[in-house]
Design an enzyme around this catalytic site. Structure first.
Site, PDB file in Angstrom:
ATOM      1  CD  GLU A  13      -2.781  -1.222   2.420  1.00 31.23           C
ATOM      2  OE1 GLU A  13      -3.826  -0.536   2.462  1.00 31.23           O
ATOM      3  OE2 GLU A  13      -2.406  -1.952   3.356  1.00 31.23           O
ATOM      4  CB  SER A 155      -5.406  -1.267  -0.475  1.00 27.04           C
ATOM      5  OG  SER A 155      -5.188  -0.085   0.252  1.00 27.04           O
ATOM      6  CE1 TYR A 228      -7.358   3.294  -2.593  1.00 30.54           C
ATOM      7  CE2 TYR A 228      -6.778   1.033  -3.127  1.00 30.54           C
ATOM      8  CZ  TYR A 228      -6.994   2.018  -2.192  1.00 30.54           C
ATOM      9  OH  TYR A 228      -6.869   1.745  -0.862  1.00 30.54           O
ATOM     10  NE  ARG A 267     -12.910   1.756   5.626  1.00 29.24           N
ATOM     11  CZ  ARG A 267     -11.839   1.497   4.859  1.00 29.24           C
ATOM     12  NH1 ARG A 267     -11.051   2.469   4.455  1.00 29.24           N
ATOM     13  NH2 ARG A 267     -11.537   0.252   4.537  1.00 29.24           N
ATOM     14  CG  ASP A 269     -14.243  -1.656   6.078  1.00 30.76           C
ATOM     15  OD1 ASP A 269     -14.538  -0.460   6.269  1.00 30.76           O
ATOM     16  OD2 ASP A 269     -13.173  -2.025   5.559  1.00 30.76           O
ATOM     17  CD  GLU A 282     -10.630  -5.324   6.067  1.00 30.92           C
ATOM     18  OE1 GLU A 282      -9.831  -4.422   5.764  1.00 30.92           O
ATOM     19  OE2 GLU A 282     -10.613  -6.465   5.559  1.00 30.92           O
ATOM     20  CG  ASN A 284      -9.066  -0.517   7.241  1.00 30.88           C
ATOM     21  OD1 ASN A 284      -8.137  -0.909   6.555  1.00 30.88           O
ATOM     22  ND2 ASN A 284     -10.299  -0.989   7.099  1.00 30.88           N
ATOM     23  N   GLY A 288      -7.395   4.596   4.509  1.00 31.33           N
ATOM     24  CA  GLY A 288      -7.020   5.473   3.413  1.00 31.33           C
ATOM     25  C   GLY A 288      -7.458   6.900   3.692  1.00 31.33           C
TER      26      GLY A 288
END
Length: 326
Positions: A13, A155, A228, A267, A269, A282, A284, A288
């Site tokens: 990443e 990612s 992305y 974050r 998910d 998961e 984070n 990002g």
């Protein structure tokens, strides 16, 4: 304040981190801070040299480790900053390390009664024996289709959807090239919902408006290309949902944040199946953070600009450090 923004790193990443770091640096500068960027190369070395990097960090008021994945989001860099006694944004060593290990995260959350996506971890010889993997999946009550991913990746890099023995074998090989531990999860049919958690200087922990992902329909799932490189992926924020679901997601996000000992930001998910409770997929601990990323999008919908979010992170890190020293 003197703010150091660290980006890059040795993980796959790397490029995403550079973009996150550039956005954060611009935002911090727009708030009047003196910003110094530090880049970690792909081989894990400091671009400025280790001694210069240490001097820069020792001279700053706060560091922002804007790295994603191995070596940056997994507690390694956080431990380095702790050793230098440099205040920094985000979760500490333990929460970062746990959050990076998807299966360990799931084990802890399951022990606390928080529903998660079913999955197993494969390692060693099992990564080259798809038939053995299928037997382990059956024993865990998991059937095709499944998602195969590096246990400590991000990612969606190295993630593959497998529907049979041959595709499972190929998926295991792809993930094993990036990680010695590979997570195989049951595919969940339902909505993909993200929530952003933000800690404020006074210790409040709040959750921004939910975001729903509608991945590019030309892609097999919400993969790295859909994340992305696609203009067809749609992020809907705030995501439409009834009050009961909104409250349940919000309370779960805060519970996960606290259970794992997170700080600063995260974050979460989720998968929301048509029947059954929302499932944590998961976490984070440093998601990002480009201006187009999900985390700042959610807070923008709450009226908090990208620069305001960055300023909140800086002030929270400084406030937390002040409390620790006191």
């Amino acid at each position: 304040m003197k703010v150091v923004v660290i980006s890059g790193g040795a993980s796959p990443e790397h490029e995403v981190s550079l973009k996150s770091g550039a956005g954060i640096a611009d935002a911090a500068a727009s708030k009047g801070h003196t910003v110094t960027p530090l880049v970690i190369e792909r081989d894990g070395s400091w671009a400025a040299g280790q001694q210069e990097a240490i001097r820069t960090l020792l001279d700053c008021d706060v560091a922002i480790p804007a790295l994603h994945g191995e070596g940056g989001e997994d507690g390694v860099l956080q431990g380095f900053l702790e050793t230098l006694k440099v205040p920094y944004v985000g979760s500490g060593v333990a929460a970062s390390a746990v959050g990076m290990d998807k299966q360990l995260t799931k084990a802890i959350l399951t022990a606390h009664g928080i529903p998660v996506t079913p999955g197993i971890v494969l390692r060693g010889a099992d990564l080259t024996d798809a038939e053995s993997a299928i037997q382990q999946l059956k024993a865990a009550g998991i059937g095709f289709p499944v998602f195969v991913k590096p246990n400590s990746g991000g990612s969606s890099i190295g993630v593959t959807r497998a529907t049979d023995l041959p595709s499972l074998a190929e998926a295991l090989s792809t993930a094993a090239a990036l990680d010695t531990h590979v997570l195989v999860e049951q595919e969940i049919v339902g909505r993909e919902i993200d929530l952003s958690v933000l800690e404020f200087p006074d210790g409040r922990v709040e959750v921004g408006p939910a975001l729903e992902i509608h991945a590019d329909p030309s892609q097999p799932f919400f993969n790295a290309t859909a994340k992305y490189d696609s203009t067809a992926t749609e992020f809907v924020v705030p995501a439409p949902m009834d009050a009961d679901l909104a409250n349940r997601l919000r309370s779960t996000a805060i519970e996960v944040f606290g259970t794992l000992g997170c700080a600063g930001l995260a974050r979460l998910d989720f998968f929301v199946p048509a029947d059954g409770p929302p499932l944590v997929n998961e976490i984070n601990t440093f998601p990002g953070f480009t201006p187009a990323s999900q985390f700042p999008r959610m807070w923008a919908a709450a009226g908090l600009s990208y620069a305001d979010v960055v300023e909140t992170l800086i002030e929270t890190a400084v406030a937390r450090n002040t409390k620790v020293r006191a």
